[in-house]
Design a protein around this motif. Sequence first.
Motif, PDB file in Angstrom:
ATOM      1  N   GLU A 372       0.974   3.462   2.270  1.00 22.76           N
ATOM      2  CA  GLU A 372       2.737   3.798   1.906  1.00 22.76           C
ATOM      3  C   GLU A 372       3.010   3.024   0.364  1.00 22.76           C
ATOM      4  OE1 GLU A 372       5.146   2.981   4.944  1.00 22.76           O
ATOM      5  OE2 GLU A 372       2.989   2.579   6.521  1.00 22.76           O
ATOM      6  N   MET A 373       3.688   3.634   0.221  1.00 19.52           N
ATOM      7  CA  MET A 373       4.001   2.297  -1.231  1.00 19.52           C
ATOM      8  C   MET A 373       5.056   2.074  -0.053  1.00 19.52           C
ATOM      9  SD  MET A 373       3.251   3.229  -3.425  1.00 19.52           S
ATOM     10  CE  MET A 373       4.137   2.578  -4.569  1.00 19.52           C
ATOM     11  N   GLY A 374       5.480   0.336  -0.710  1.00 19.76           N
ATOM     12  CA  GLY A 374       6.540  -0.281  -0.068  1.00 19.76           C
ATOM     13  C   GLY A 374       7.518  -0.420  -1.456  1.00 19.76           C
ATOM     14  N   VAL A 379       2.582  -2.376  -2.326  1.00 17.85           N
ATOM     15  CA  VAL A 379       1.594  -1.658  -1.481  1.00 17.85           C
ATOM     16  C   VAL A 379       1.519  -2.112  -0.475  1.00 17.85           C
ATOM     17  CG1 VAL A 379      -0.852   0.088  -1.642  1.00 17.85           C
ATOM     18  CG2 VAL A 379       0.947  -0.427  -4.183  1.00 17.85           C
ATOM     19  N   ILE A 380       1.969  -1.045   0.728  1.00 18.22           N
ATOM     20  CA  ILE A 380       0.775  -1.957   2.193  1.00 18.22           C
ATOM     21  C   ILE A 380      -0.011  -1.088   3.139  1.00 18.22           C
ATOM     22  CG2 ILE A 380       2.778  -1.278   4.098  1.00 18.22           C
ATOM     23  CD1 ILE A 380       4.395  -2.255   2.828  1.00 18.22           C
ATOM     24  N   GLY A 381      -0.214  -1.736   3.421  1.00 18.95           N
ATOM     25  CA  GLY A 381      -1.658  -1.381   3.209  1.00 18.95           C
ATOM     26  C   GLY A 381      -2.241  -2.137   4.745  1.00 18.95           C
ATOM     27  N   ARG A 382      -3.138  -1.513   5.690  1.00 15.19           N
ATOM     28  CA  ARG A 382      -3.422  -1.628   7.306  1.00 15.19           C
ATOM     29  C   ARG A 382      -4.882  -2.784   7.521  1.00 15.19           C
ATOM     30  NH1 ARG A 382       1.092  -1.458  10.776  1.00 15.19           N
ATOM     31  NH2 ARG A 382       2.646  -0.153   9.158  1.00 15.19           N
ATOM     32  N   THR A 383      -4.558  -4.092   7.806  1.00 13.21           N
ATOM     33  CA  THR A 383      -5.583  -4.708   8.188  1.00 13.21           C
ATOM     34  C   THR A 383      -6.476  -3.585   9.632  1.00 13.21           C
ATOM     35  OG1 THR A 383      -5.152  -5.617   9.864  1.00 13.21           O
ATOM     36  CG2 THR A 383      -4.632  -6.914   8.237  1.00 13.21           C
ATOM     37  N   LEU A 384      -7.570  -4.690   9.388  1.00 11.47           N
ATOM     38  CA  LEU A 384      -8.680  -3.366  11.149  1.00 11.47           C
ATOM     39  C   LEU A 384      -8.093  -3.741  11.949  1.00 11.47           C
ATOM     40  CD1 LEU A 384     -11.390  -2.323  11.266  1.00 11.47           C
ATOM     41  CD2 LEU A 384     -11.770  -4.567  12.083  1.00 11.47           C
ATOM     42  N   PRO A 388       0.343  -5.096   8.898  1.00  8.37           N
ATOM     43  CA  PRO A 388       0.968  -4.264   7.867  1.00  8.37           C
ATOM     44  C   PRO A 388       0.596  -5.293   6.777  1.00  8.37           C
ATOM     45  CG  PRO A 388       3.249  -4.850   8.815  1.00  8.37           C
ATOM     46  CD  PRO A 388       1.515  -5.167  10.092  1.00  8.37           C
ATOM     47  N   VAL A 389      -0.359  -5.164   5.453  1.00  7.40           N
ATOM     48  CA  VAL A 389      -0.240  -6.397   4.295  1.00  7.40           C
ATOM     49  C   VAL A 389       0.675  -5.732   2.980  1.00  7.40           C
ATOM     50  CG1 VAL A 389      -1.734  -7.301   2.867  1.00  7.40           C
ATOM     51  CG2 VAL A 389      -2.007  -6.935   5.110  1.00  7.40           C
ATOM     52  N   VAL A 390       1.565  -6.736   2.910  1.00  4.61           N
ATOM     53  CA  VAL A 390       2.612  -6.219   1.356  1.00  4.61           C
ATOM     54  C   VAL A 390       1.810  -6.341   0.284  1.00  4.61           C
ATOM     55  CG1 VAL A 390       4.462  -6.241   0.158  1.00  4.61           C
ATOM     56  CG2 VAL A 390       4.728  -6.326   2.614  1.00  4.61           C
ATOM     57  N   ILE A 391       1.329  -5.913  -0.319  1.00  9.80           N
ATOM     58  CA  ILE A 391       0.763  -6.076  -1.762  1.00  9.80           C
ATOM     59  C   ILE A 391       0.915  -5.733  -3.148  1.00  9.80           C
ATOM     60  CG2 ILE A 391      -1.288  -5.744  -3.155  1.00  9.80           C
ATOM     61  CD1 ILE A 391      -2.497  -4.238  -0.510  1.00  9.80           C
ATOM     62  N   ARG A 392       1.628  -6.946  -3.786  1.00  7.38           N
ATOM     63  CA  ARG A 392       2.205  -7.070  -5.250  1.00  7.38           C
ATOM     64  C   ARG A 392       1.527  -6.850  -6.110  1.00  7.38           C
ATOM     65  NH1 ARG A 392       4.658 -12.422  -2.316  1.00  7.38           N
ATOM     66  NH2 ARG A 392       6.272 -11.619  -1.288  1.00  7.38           N
ATOM     67  N   ASP A 393       0.719  -6.089  -6.426  1.00  5.76           N
ATOM     68  CA  ASP A 393      -0.189  -5.424  -7.252  1.00  5.76           C
ATOM     69  C   ASP A 393      -0.238  -4.433  -7.181  1.00  5.76           C
ATOM     70  OD1 ASP A 393      -1.288  -8.895  -8.007  1.00  5.76           O
ATOM     71  OD2 ASP A 393      -1.902  -8.244  -6.456  1.00  5.76           O
ATOM     72  N   SER A 394      -1.014  -3.867  -8.629  1.00  9.63           N
ATOM     73  CA  SER A 394      -0.889  -2.412  -8.519  1.00  9.63           C
ATOM     74  C   SER A 394      -2.060  -1.658  -8.237  1.00  9.63           C
ATOM     75  CB  SER A 394      -0.749  -1.093  -9.874  1.00  9.63           C
ATOM     76  OG  SER A 394      -0.738  -0.174  -9.992  1.00  9.63           O
ATOM     77  N   VAL A 395      -1.838  -0.423  -7.291  1.00  9.70           N
ATOM     78  CA  VAL A 395      -2.956  -0.262  -6.725  1.00  9.70           C
ATOM     79  C   VAL A 395      -2.859   1.346  -5.844  1.00  9.70           C
ATOM     80  CG1 VAL A 395      -2.651  -1.207  -4.340  1.00  9.70           C
ATOM     81  CG2 VAL A 395      -5.114  -0.619  -4.665  1.00  9.70           C
ATOM     82  N   GLU A 396      -3.744   2.447  -5.649  1.00  8.84           N
ATOM     83  CA  GLU A 396      -3.732   3.126  -5.879  1.00  8.84           C
ATOM     84  C   GLU A 396      -3.572   3.263  -3.720  1.00  8.84           C
ATOM     85  OE1 GLU A 396      -6.323   5.890  -7.445  1.00  8.84           O
ATOM     86  OE2 GLU A 396      -6.102   5.233  -9.051  1.00  8.84           O
TER      87      GLU A 396
END
Length: 428
Positions: A372-374, A379-384, A388-396
């Motif tokens: 999901e978008m933050g 961008v928000i990613g999820r670990t195993l 939640p991990v807030v990613i401060r780079d452009s990623v799909e």
Amino acid sequence: MRVYIETYGCALNKGDTYIMMSMLSERGHEIVKDAEDADVIVLNTCAVRLETEERMKQRIRELKKSNKKLVVAGCLAGAEPATVMSIAPEASLLGPQTVEKITEVVESKERKIYLEGEKPLFTPKVFEGRIAIIPIADGCAGDCSFCITKLARRKLRSYPPHLIVEAVREAVKKGAVEVELTAQDSAAYGLDLGGIRLSDLVNKVVEIEGDFMIRIGMMTPEQAMRSLDELIEVLKNNKVFKFIHLPVQSGDDRVLRLMNRKYSVDEYKEMVMEIRSKIPVINVTTDIIVGHPGEDEEAFNNTLQLMRELKFERIHLAMYSIRPNTRSASMKQVPDPVKKARMQEANKLYEELAYEVHKEYVGSISNVITTEMGRKGSVIGRTLNYIPVVIRDSVELGKRVDVKVTEASFFDLRGHLLYPQVVRNSML
């Protein structure tokens, strides 16, 4: 018809909304994103807490001013229909276990009231973003003293497994990378079907082809204990997030009895330790109610001690509020100033403990799936294990990426994409 649906509350409520959207779309109705563009307004309500109920009542008052057809759905409609009717006597009512009546209600020229339904036979065909919420059951097998949701979702109703499998398969084909199997009590799944349990259902879902992860929804400890070994085995599957949501509600046995919870603190601790011994990276999330009737200083301190001992990755803390027609409402209440002071103390401790857990990830490399978008373009990613991990780079969205964790808060982790990809040296 153009239909606007506004949703509040838990994942199960959101799943109900997706069911309504799916059914309306199949009948040729258009789902719009603005109430002003709609012919019909559907308000899918929550009633879990007093302040939530007050917000729902205010929203009903606001929406009825539009003079458009209004449908009040969800838990407030199911648990307190008289309250809704007193505010908006012209509105149709749709209880949370009657969502399959949505097309009839929308299309009818008359006011309709449906509060109790039959077996659920329709699963959602739509979702938003890359997360598909698939209800597997509603209602529960418990009878907690404080719970108003039990009055709204009165019966345990498990969805047939073939419908759930088909819904997941379609969602994955449409691009879902996270599938939330949600229920009021996931571990109660199948009690009303006979011969099938949650673990059986998850084992069917993981066989679906595609690169996706399953998040198993909240479950009560008393039901999870029934088949703990099988539950642990499905949590080990590569397609299942190492995440379990087990609401303890209190760290004091006397308060648990007043709440009509069917386990002791020691039984809860043994279960958590068993799960952690078999799945060391598991994220154990819990709920705690502060200030329930009967909670004295000793009981509250027992809850704080349980928080320190188990060091939950996440705690959903809530200050007890009286809910009408529940047994807890008739008990002697803890004074509001005491509840507020305890809530502040519990929140402070939770933030300290969660930060201690999260800071261990700083400097590590975690493989995450972006869902999901933050804020501010993140961008928000999820670990195993579903942190939640807030990613401060452009990623799909929908991608698996390696992230170097550079910061932590009590709520999440933060970091940057790792370029180039390197051998993972992470905790997960």
